[in-house]
Design a protein around this motif. Structure first.
Motif, PDB file in Angstrom:
ATOM      1  N   THR A   1       6.292  -6.042   7.846  1.00 42.51           N
ATOM      2  CA  THR A   1       7.060  -5.011   7.125  1.00 42.51           C
ATOM      3  C   THR A   1       6.097  -4.279   6.212  1.00 42.51           C
ATOM      4  O   THR A   1       5.097  -4.834   5.780  1.00 42.51           O
ATOM      5  CB  THR A   1       8.170  -5.603   6.231  1.00 42.51           C
ATOM      6  N   LEU A   2       6.397  -3.025   5.939  1.00 41.86           N
ATOM      7  CA  LEU A   2       5.568  -2.235   5.021  1.00 41.86           C
ATOM      8  C   LEU A   2       6.498  -1.307   4.269  1.00 41.86           C
ATOM      9  O   LEU A   2       7.154  -0.464   4.864  1.00 41.86           O
ATOM     10  CB  LEU A   2       4.550  -1.418   5.819  1.00 41.86           C
ATOM     11  N   MET A   3       6.626  -1.521   2.952  1.00 42.41           N
ATOM     12  CA  MET A   3       7.545  -0.659   2.220  1.00 42.41           C
ATOM     13  C   MET A   3       7.042  -0.359   0.820  1.00 42.41           C
ATOM     14  O   MET A   3       6.199  -1.066   0.289  1.00 42.41           O
ATOM     15  CB  MET A   3       8.923  -1.304   2.137  1.00 42.41           C
ATOM     16  N   ALA A   4       7.583   0.679   0.250  1.00 43.15           N
ATOM     17  CA  ALA A   4       7.264   1.053  -1.128  1.00 43.15           C
ATOM     18  C   ALA A   4       8.345   0.465  -2.019  1.00 43.15           C
ATOM     19  O   ALA A   4       9.523   0.625  -1.776  1.00 43.15           O
ATOM     20  CB  ALA A   4       7.256   2.565  -1.266  1.00 43.15           C
ATOM     21  N   GLN A   5       7.917  -0.263  -3.041  1.00 43.16           N
ATOM     22  CA  GLN A   5       8.875  -1.013  -3.853  1.00 43.16           C
ATOM     23  C   GLN A   5       8.454  -0.845  -5.297  1.00 43.16           C
ATOM     24  O   GLN A   5       7.352  -1.243  -5.652  1.00 43.16           O
ATOM     25  CB  GLN A   5       8.746  -2.479  -3.469  1.00 43.16           C
ATOM     26  N   ARG A   6       9.301  -0.252  -6.126  1.00 46.58           N
ATOM     27  CA  ARG A   6       9.018  -0.104  -7.553  1.00 46.58           C
ATOM     28  C   ARG A   6       7.666   0.557  -7.802  1.00 46.58           C
ATOM     29  O   ARG A   6       6.911   0.146  -8.661  1.00 46.58           O
ATOM     30  CB  ARG A   6       9.037  -1.466  -8.279  1.00 46.58           C
ATOM     31  N   GLY A   7       7.352   1.563  -7.023  1.00 47.83           N
ATOM     32  CA  GLY A   7       6.112   2.301  -7.254  1.00 47.83           C
ATOM     33  C   GLY A   7       4.881   1.663  -6.673  1.00 47.83           C
ATOM     34  O   GLY A   7       3.772   2.111  -6.934  1.00 47.83           O
ATOM     35  N   GLU A   8       5.006   0.581  -5.903  1.00 48.21           N
ATOM     36  CA  GLU A   8       3.813   0.004  -5.288  1.00 48.21           C
ATOM     37  C   GLU A   8       4.091  -0.290  -3.818  1.00 48.21           C
ATOM     38  O   GLU A   8       5.242  -0.402  -3.389  1.00 48.21           O
ATOM     39  CB  GLU A   8       3.388  -1.263  -6.024  1.00 48.21           C
ATOM     40  N   LEU A   9       3.023  -0.457  -3.056  1.00 46.41           N
ATOM     41  CA  LEU A   9       3.105  -0.643  -1.614  1.00 46.41           C
ATOM     42  C   LEU A   9       3.039  -2.143  -1.329  1.00 46.41           C
ATOM     43  O   LEU A   9       2.098  -2.818  -1.735  1.00 46.41           O
ATOM     44  CB  LEU A   9       1.910   0.059  -0.974  1.00 46.41           C
ATOM     45  N   VAL A  10       4.055  -2.667  -0.632  1.00 46.93           N
ATOM     46  CA  VAL A  10       4.106  -4.100  -0.357  1.00 46.93           C
ATOM     47  C   VAL A  10       4.165  -4.286   1.142  1.00 46.93           C
ATOM     48  O   VAL A  10       4.970  -3.650   1.819  1.00 46.93           O
ATOM     49  CB  VAL A  10       5.366  -4.726  -0.999  1.00 46.93           C
ATOM     50  N   ALA A  11       3.335  -5.167   1.688  1.00 48.31           N
ATOM     51  CA  ALA A  11       3.294  -5.367   3.130  1.00 48.31           C
ATOM     52  C   ALA A  11       3.361  -6.847   3.448  1.00 48.31           C
ATOM     53  O   ALA A  11       2.717  -7.652   2.786  1.00 48.31           O
ATOM     54  CB  ALA A  11       2.001  -4.792   3.695  1.00 48.31           C
TER      55      ALA A  11
END
Lengths: 389, 173, 158
Positions: free
Chosen positions: B18-28
């Motif tokens: 998964t790759l998503m933007a969460q609370r202003g940061e990129l989480v993978a």
């Protein structure tokens, strides 16, 4: 004739290790072949203890990690929780946080200067620096009641608004400090003995420093321009103008110059923040995340219930995890929080700058003399409470 | 950050679970076989250049997830000022590839994870305990390791906590 | 009273016990043993504002063989406890121990697997100074109480 190296134990109890750091040094005569730091003598289990306490109770535990800059630890934890909650902190609270965090930076650098200079031999510096430090500790006491472990920041803002007379006291510091810093520089910067002991000692190249994960003045002295206050501004640091001192050689002398200049720049930031300090609330509105003021609690029923619920049950934080980092006096301190929707954090991890900085000690000390090792340990500026947590 | 996410998704679609933007940061979320390859790509590609490994840590999700542990990496680029968080799910007896070859800062942080959780890292130069004694048994930050809280001893509960206590002056309290 | 009239000025009459205790209490040499945050307050106590040298502790010895007071300032972790015991054994008699701070007295804020709940599980302690960290004035009060305690000691072997 066989050649053997000598292993020397630079033990956990030593006046120059700034805490309980143990270094195993392999010597060939006076030259250091290998310096292996061994840590863990102050392991406190803070991360596990924080899983059993509520979010607000955890703030007091964060004070005790980097005990020379307690407000920086408070700030990183509180900001990470606010990020999870999606809170917007009032501007007055942000400015006061900046003022106190920069005073903390000056505080930490003063202790560093006093102990580092004492290790190298200039013992008067300890007395001078602790004399100035008393003034900053008096500000801490004025604002929160405690000299060192203030726990003054809360999730959403500050514990209480700053008392009257805060700006007078801070202005006093701003007026007297620059001459004191000039005094210290006059004693050390052009001193031939100081230069002999620090120039060219503990050199590290910028690429090696970035690869090793070094941060803070240790990295900036090698010429790498990275300060989190400038690259990813937090808590309204973007409103202030200041310079970030850089070195060029990456040796102990450059680290000394970087930190002294950082003290001056901190005073500049405090001046701007104090002049622009806005009026307003000191903590976020609403009684879900901030306890109501005590005067109201003793008079109204609803505030009494909110007060009771806040201090016994705490508040829940939505599920998720986040990592937030700020620029502490030692480098990049980060806080990784995982929340499972309950009033206690599920997992808290702190990324201590000193932990990563001290792992590079071997790289810094190899090839130098034993007495250079002392100067290098001093210039890396470690705090064992943070390394071991 | 949107551009970074699009670029990563276009160039490396299979590496990210998964790759998503969460609370202003990129989480993978990444699988552990792809970790070394992806890390080298993130470090060396011009335009990405994640040359600073900020943090390596782990969490124990005993009973909450299929794979018990999750190792979390936070990478930062000093040249471009962008950050990405990588998460790898690991089970109890699985080994995670060590990133010490790419970033030296992973060395001690992976040792700390081994010490606190018991997760082993393959091809780590010196995987030994770092914060606790060398002969300590157990891994404290796991959820089934107790906090070892000792109830404070007062005179009213001394009988329950230490039944064999006598004071130096010979009494019970 | 009677004999006092016949002794010239400049002579003190006292017992050997009192003289020895006075000497021991007035020139205690502390071992520099700071572990954590309390060490910084201990350093503040030795520095300019709350000068501890006026109580006789001018010298802070780095080696335990030359010290007679160990101020355990900070939290004692399980990994460090054999080290502190060895340091205590190395100090020559008469030796005294002050447990400075809440963590040294009872484990403080940290009631968990890593911190020894009180230094007195490992060493015999003479004075406990509470606080987190104790103010320099509190530490000075503790040291003065230790000096009073030393002056009450008996020279006789039991």
């Amino acid at each position: 004739m066989r050649h053997k190296t000598m292993t020397l134990n630079f033990g956990p109890q030593h006046p120059a290790t700034h805490g309980v750091l143990r270094v195993e040094v392999e010597l060939d005569g006076e030259t250091v072949m290998r310096a292996r730091p061994i840590v863990g003598y102050l392991h406190t289990g803070i991360e596990k203890t924080m899983e059993t306490k509520k979010y607000t109770q955890g703030i007091t535990l964060t004070d005790r990690m980097d005990y020379l800059a307690p407000m920086s630890n408070n700030l990183v934890y509180v900001m990470a929780v606010e990020k999870l909650l999606g809170l917007e902190v009032p501007l007055r609270a942000q400015y006061v946080r900046v003022i106190l965090t920069e005073l903390t930076r000056v505080n930490s650098h003063l202790v560093w200067l006093g102990t580092h200079a004492t290790d190298i031999g200039a013992m008067t510096m300890l007395l001078y620096c602790f004399r100035e430090r008393e003034k900053i500790l008096q500000i801490y006491e004025f604002v929160s009641g405690v000299r060192m472990m203030s726990s003054y920041f809360r999730i959403g803002g500050l514990a209480k608004d700053v008392p009257q007379g805060f700006d007078t006291h801070v202005k006093e510091i701003l007026d007297t400090f620059p001459t004191k810093i000039d005094e210290y520089e006059g004693l050390l910067t052009a001193n031939p003995i100081w230069k002999n002991r620090t120039v060219g000692v503990g050199r590290i190249s910028p690429e090696a420093a970035v690869n090793a994960g070094l941060s803070g003045p240790l990295l900036r002295a090698s010429g790498v321009d990275w300060d989190i206050r400038k690259s990813n501004p937090y808590s309204s640091y973007g409103d202030f103008e200041f310079d970030v001192p850089l070195g060029s050689h990456g040796d102990t002398y450059d680290r000394y110059k970087c930190r002294v200049e950082e003290m001056r720049q901190s005073l500049e930031i405090i001046r701007q923040a104090l002049e622009g300090l806005p009026e307003g609330p000191h903590i976020v509105e609403g009684y879900k995340l901030a306890p109501p003021p005590k005067g109201q609690v003793l008079r109204n029923m609803e505030e009494l219930i909110h007060h009771f619920k806040f201090w016994t049950d705490g508040f829940s934080v939505p599920e998720g995890d986040t990592y937030h980092s700020i620029e502490s006096p030692k480098g990049e301190i980060g806080c990784y929080i995982v929340s499972d929707g309950s009033p206690q954090p599920y997992r808290v991890h702190f990324r201590p700058p000193s932990f990563v900085n001290v792992s590079a000690l071997d790289m810094l000390a190899r090839g130098g003399m034993v007495s250079d090792l002392i100067a290098i340990i001093g210039s890396v500026d470690i705090v064992l409470g943070e390394v071991d947590r | 950050m949107g551009k970074l996410k699009d670029r990563l998704q276009k160039e490396r679609p299979d590496d990210f679970v998964t790759l998503m933007a969460q609370r202003g940061e990129l989480v993978a979320t990444v699988s552990k076989d792809r970790l070394t390859d992806l890390s080298r790509y993130l470090k060396e590609t011009p335009g990405l250049e994640f040359n600073f490994l900020s943090m390596v840590t782990a969490s124990d999700y005993l009973g909450k997830r299929e794979k018990r542990f999750e190792v979390v990496y936070s990478l930062f680029s000093i040249t471009h000022h962008h950050r990405i968080m990588l998460k790898v799910a690991v089970d109890e007896d699985e080994e995670v590839p060590s990133l010490t070859g790419l970033w030296q800062s992973a060395d001690w942080q992976e040792r700390e994870i081994y010490d606190m959780f018991g997760i082993r890292f393959a091809s780590h130069p010196n995987l030994a305990r770092i914060l606790l004694d060398d002969d300590w048994v157990g891994h404290p930050l796991r959820k089934d390791f107790p906090i070892t809280y000792e109830p404070p001893e007062f005179s009213h509960n001394r009988d329950r906590i230490r039944p064999d206590y006598t004071s130096p002056r010979g009494g019970r309290a | 009273m009677g004999i006092g009239r016949h002794i010239p000025a400049g002579i003190l009459l006292t017992s050997v016990e009192k003289a020895v205790n006075w000497a021991r209490s007035s020139s205690l040499w502390p071992l520099g043993f700071g572990l954590a945050c309390c060490a910084i307050e201990m350093m503040s106590t030795f520095a300019s504002r709350f000068d501890l040298a006026r109580f006789g502790m001018e010298v802070m010895r780095a080696s335990p063989r030359q010290a007679d007071l160990m101020i355990v300032a900070g939290r004692l972790s399980v990994k460090m406890s054999p080290v502190i015991r060895q340091l205590y054994e190395q100090m020559p008699n008469p030796k005294y121990v002050i447990a400075m701070g809440a963590c040294a007295s009872t484990g403080g804020v940290f009631n968990n697997y890593a911190i020894v709940q009180g230094v007195d599980r490992v060493l015999p302690v003479d004075i406990y100074v509470p606080g987190c960290p104790p103010r320099p004035e509190q530490l000075i009060d503790g040291i003065l109480k230790l000096q009073a305690k030393i002056r009450r000691e008996k020279l006789r072997q039991n």
